[in-house]
Design a protein around this motif. Sequence first.
Motif, mmCIF file in Angstrom:
data_model
loop_
_atom_site.group_PDB
_atom_site.id
_atom_site.type_symbol
_atom_site.label_atom_id
_atom_site.label_comp_id
_atom_site.label_asym_id
_atom_site.label_seq_id
_atom_site.Cartn_x
_atom_site.Cartn_y
_atom_site.Cartn_z
ATOM 1 N N ARG A 60 44.437 8.266 40.580
ATOM 2 C CA ARG A 60 43.892 9.378 41.358
ATOM 3 C C ARG A 60 45.020 10.053 42.133
ATOM 4 N NH1 ARG A 60 38.301 9.329 45.048
ATOM 5 N NH2 ARG A 60 38.108 11.614 45.167
ATOM 6 N N ALA A 61 46.075 10.361 41.413
ATOM 7 C CA ALA A 61 47.233 11.063 41.973
ATOM 8 C C ALA A 61 47.663 12.118 40.969
ATOM 9 C CB ALA A 61 48.368 10.091 42.249
ATOM 10 N N VAL A 62 48.300 13.170 41.472
ATOM 11 C CA VAL A 62 48.728 14.266 40.607
ATOM 12 C C VAL A 62 50.070 14.785 41.090
ATOM 13 C CG1 VAL A 62 47.575 16.091 41.951
ATOM 14 C CG2 VAL A 62 47.953 16.401 39.482
ATOM 15 N N SER A 63 50.891 15.214 40.138
ATOM 16 C CA SER A 63 52.226 15.739 40.452
ATOM 17 C C SER A 63 52.264 17.238 40.255
ATOM 18 C CB SER A 63 53.281 15.076 39.554
ATOM 19 O OG SER A 63 53.337 13.695 39.773
ATOM 20 N N CYS A 64 53.057 17.895 41.094
ATOM 21 C CA CYS A 64 53.292 19.327 40.984
ATOM 22 C C CYS A 64 54.799 19.551 40.936
ATOM 23 C CB CYS A 64 52.689 20.070 42.177
ATOM 24 S SG CYS A 64 53.020 21.854 42.185
ATOM 25 N N SER A 65 55.267 20.090 39.823
ATOM 26 C CA SER A 65 56.688 20.385 39.650
ATOM 27 C C SER A 65 56.867 21.895 39.670
ATOM 28 C CB SER A 65 57.189 19.809 38.323
ATOM 29 O OG SER A 65 58.521 20.186 38.078
ATOM 30 N N ILE A 66 57.566 22.399 40.676
ATOM 31 C CA ILE A 66 57.795 23.838 40.823
ATOM 32 C C ILE A 66 59.233 24.135 40.424
ATOM 33 C CG2 ILE A 66 57.837 25.780 42.425
ATOM 34 C CD1 ILE A 66 55.729 24.287 44.084
ATOM 35 N N SER A 67 59.393 24.936 39.388
ATOM 36 C CA SER A 67 60.728 25.198 38.848
ATOM 37 C C SER A 67 61.478 26.191 39.729
ATOM 38 C CB SER A 67 60.632 25.720 37.416
ATOM 39 O OG SER A 67 59.851 26.899 37.356
ATOM 40 N N LEU A 68 62.736 25.877 39.995
ATOM 41 C CA LEU A 68 63.610 26.764 40.767
ATOM 42 C C LEU A 68 64.577 27.514 39.870
ATOM 43 C CD1 LEU A 68 64.456 24.419 43.781
ATOM 44 C CD2 LEU A 68 62.488 25.930 43.445
ATOM 45 N N GLY A 93 59.215 27.961 31.017
ATOM 46 C CA GLY A 93 58.715 29.060 31.832
ATOM 47 C C GLY A 93 59.756 29.503 32.835
ATOM 48 N N PRO A 94 59.546 30.668 33.431
ATOM 49 C CA PRO A 94 60.509 31.191 34.403
ATOM 50 C C PRO A 94 60.446 30.454 35.727
ATOM 51 C CG PRO A 94 58.606 32.638 34.247
ATOM 52 C CD PRO A 94 58.427 31.595 33.188
ATOM 53 N N ALA A 95 61.463 30.646 36.526
ATOM 54 C CA ALA A 95 61.480 30.082 37.877
ATOM 55 C C ALA A 95 60.231 30.525 38.628
ATOM 56 C CB ALA A 95 62.736 30.532 38.611
ATOM 57 N N GLY A 96 59.680 29.620 39.424
ATOM 58 C CA GLY A 96 58.457 29.908 40.168
ATOM 59 C C GLY A 96 57.209 29.365 39.503
ATOM 60 N N THR A 97 57.342 28.863 38.271
ATOM 61 C CA THR A 97 56.218 28.274 37.554
ATOM 62 C C THR A 97 55.905 26.896 38.128
ATOM 63 O OG1 THR A 97 56.810 29.431 35.511
ATOM 64 C CG2 THR A 97 55.399 27.496 35.294
ATOM 65 N N ALA A 98 54.623 26.578 38.247
ATOM 66 C CA ALA A 98 54.199 25.251 38.691
ATOM 67 C C ALA A 98 53.581 24.499 37.518
ATOM 68 C CB ALA A 98 53.203 25.346 39.833
ATOM 69 N N LEU A 99 54.038 23.305 37.308
ATOM 70 C CA LEU A 99 53.462 22.407 36.321
ATOM 71 C C LEU A 99 52.731 21.290 37.060
ATOM 72 C CD1 LEU A 99 53.106 21.047 33.511
ATOM 73 C CD2 LEU A 99 55.353 19.976 33.888
ATOM 74 N N TRP A 100 51.429 21.212 36.847
ATOM 75 C CA TRP A 100 50.628 20.124 37.400
ATOM 76 C C TRP A 100 50.397 19.102 36.293
ATOM 77 C CZ3 TRP A 100 49.032 19.834 42.490
ATOM 78 C CH2 TRP A 100 49.225 20.987 43.261
ATOM 79 N N PHE A 101 50.653 17.823 36.571
ATOM 80 C CA PHE A 101 50.382 16.833 35.541
ATOM 81 C C PHE A 101 49.867 15.531 36.138
ATOM 82 C CE2 PHE A 101 54.891 16.635 36.489
ATOM 83 C CZ PHE A 101 55.254 15.292 36.443
ATOM 84 N N ASP A 102 48.977 14.907 35.379
ATOM 85 C CA ASP A 102 48.303 13.698 35.797
ATOM 86 C C ASP A 102 49.288 12.550 35.958
ATOM 87 O OD1 ASP A 102 45.605 12.149 35.979
ATOM 88 O OD2 ASP A 102 46.797 11.021 34.520
ATOM 89 N N SER A 103 48.940 11.608 36.817
ATOM 90 C CA SER A 103 49.829 10.493 37.109
ATOM 91 C C SER A 103 50.107 9.620 35.895
ATOM 92 C CB SER A 103 49.235 9.626 38.225
ATOM 93 O OG SER A 103 47.976 9.091 37.834
ATOM 94 N N ASN A 104 49.212 9.633 34.892
ATOM 95 C CA ASN A 104 49.364 8.706 33.775
ATOM 96 C C ASN A 104 49.809 9.376 32.477
ATOM 97 O OD1 ASN A 104 49.096 5.985 32.658
ATOM 98 N ND2 ASN A 104 47.364 6.812 31.498
#
Length: 305
Positions: free
Chosen positions: A166-174, A237-248
């Motif tokens: 029950r955790a999620v990651s958010c990776s925001i590209s710079l 994707g370009p800078a500023g894109t957010a990737l949300w992905f499940d913990s597993n």
Amino acid sequence: MSYTRFAGRVDRYPTRLDEPTDPIPRAEPTVWGNESDGPLHEVDLGSMAANGYLVRPSAVGDNWVCALRDELNRIGAQADPGDPRIIREPSGGSTRSVFQPHLFSDVIAELITLDTVLPVARQLLGSDVYLHQARINLMPGFTGTGFYWHSDFETWHAEDGMPQMRAVSCSISLTDNFPYNGSLMVMPGSHRTFYPCVGATPRNNHSSSLVKQEIGVPSRATLTEAAAHYGIDQVTGPAGTALWFDSNVMHGSGSNITPLPRSNVFLVFNSIENQLVAPFAAESPRPEYLAARVSQPFSTPSLVQ
């Protein structure tokens, strides 16, 4: 499904075992909230549930990207080489990761509370959340090494004591993420299966695993089977894109041998209803900067931990 019970706890996802064992079907949902709970529409929630990841273009604007890049350069220049939160590449040269960047930078602390970030985490997890981990990942041109295939939850469960998925990651590209500069690869749908790993957790495993992870990774045979079943998507994707992905979800990245750097801000949100307990497969918990054990939910920007 067979569970392991010890010390009054039930371990739904035993790992770091002596011998290989069968994969374990996921017990929890991927998406805990509904469309009315946040900014994501039903199609986004459905995509996240099916694939284990979701790409949201333009999550932050160019002004944010520029400010975050400036902060990244400032932190890198001012960082104490002896600070354990600063992780160097295996060669010992350039910086690989910086943990707890929100404590180094008010700009990054504010980023966490943006409408395109915090409400999404709450919606996906269906509860208030706290910051389990935060870091900046840097993959400089020519020298940036990759991250081997792994499930984050396997480590968080084994070494941090995270009970549920029950955790999620958010990776925001710079920086712009191209197919050729070490962008992330995921196995869509793999989040529905937990792959136990073989090998006991060494003492203070984090001191080496953050540079090169060797414990808590699936075997080549397991990865071959998983890739054949789920396939592999590459996230660009370009800078500023957010990737949300499940913990597993199974994910990894190759090394960057191009001149083009790839960096991102990486935020891990955990539900306040998924409190960490004692590690399931390690002698002691990892340090606070890797796994926050103070689970105070966000109510104002000042509560960023």
